[in-house]
Scaffold this motif. Structure first.
Motif, short mmCIF file in Angstrom:
data_model
loop_
_atom_site.label_atom_id
_atom_site.label_comp_id
_atom_site.label_asym_id
_atom_site.label_seq_id
_atom_site.Cartn_x
_atom_site.Cartn_y
_atom_site.Cartn_z
N LYS A 154 0.82 -1.22 0.00
CA LYS A 154 0.00 0.00 0.00
C LYS A 154 0.85 1.27 0.00
O LYS A 154 0.44 2.28 -0.54
CB LYS A 154 -0.92 0.02 1.22
N ASN A 155 2.03 1.20 0.65
CA ASN A 155 2.81 2.42 0.89
C ASN A 155 4.21 2.37 0.28
O ASN A 155 5.10 3.10 0.72
CB ASN A 155 2.93 2.66 2.40
N LYS A 156 4.41 1.52 -0.71
CA LYS A 156 5.74 1.30 -1.26
C LYS A 156 6.43 2.60 -1.69
O LYS A 156 7.56 2.86 -1.28
CB LYS A 156 5.67 0.33 -2.44
N ALA A 157 5.78 3.39 -2.45
CA ALA A 157 6.40 4.63 -2.96
C ALA A 157 6.76 5.57 -1.80
O ALA A 157 7.85 6.15 -1.78
CB ALA A 157 5.47 5.33 -3.94
N GLU A 158 5.84 5.68 -0.85
CA GLU A 158 6.11 6.58 0.29
C GLU A 158 7.26 6.05 1.15
O GLU A 158 8.12 6.82 1.59
CB GLU A 158 4.85 6.73 1.14
N VAL A 159 7.30 4.75 1.39
CA VAL A 159 8.38 4.15 2.19
C VAL A 159 9.72 4.39 1.51
O VAL A 159 10.70 4.78 2.15
CB VAL A 159 8.14 2.63 2.39
#
Length: 114
Positions: free
Chosen positions: A26-31
């Motif tokens: 869900k948060n790959k880009a943000e991580v």
């Protein structure tokens, strides 16, 4: 390996291994963005250096305390030998004087080669 590539690889491996899989999907880009932009190598190195300096200072203090204890022990032994010598020679009156007169005590240490 570049930082961005390493972070992407780590996230992908976590997803494959099932480690926080839903969160990373869900948060790959943000991580990845947070990991790249929040990591400051110089800051980390400075932090590690300061921690190491603090450890070194504490070790130095302990070493100094130990040396101080050893020096104090030697001084007490030397003082005791001087008192014994003065007493053996019938100069007991000097025992009280050397307790308060540093210069006399040092002169007698030299005289008796203590």
């Amino acid at each position: 390996m570049e930082l961005e590539a390493a972070v992407k690889r780590a996230v992908d491996e976590c997803i494959r291994e099932g480690i926080l899989e839903d969160f990373f999907r869900k948060n790959k880009a943000e991580v990845i963005a947070m990991s790249i932009f929040e990591y400051d190598e110089k800051e980390v190195i400075d932090y590690i250096r300061e921690e190491e300096r603090a450890i070194g200072r504490e070790e130095g203090r302990e070493e100094g305390r130990e040396e101080g204890r050893e020096e104090a022990k030697k001084e007490v032994q030397k003082y005791g030998r001087l008192i014994l010598r003065l007493t053996e020679e019938g100069k007991s009156s000097l025992v009280v004087k050397i307790a308060t007169d540093d210069a006399l005590r040092e002169r007698l240490y030299e005289e008796y080669r203590l």
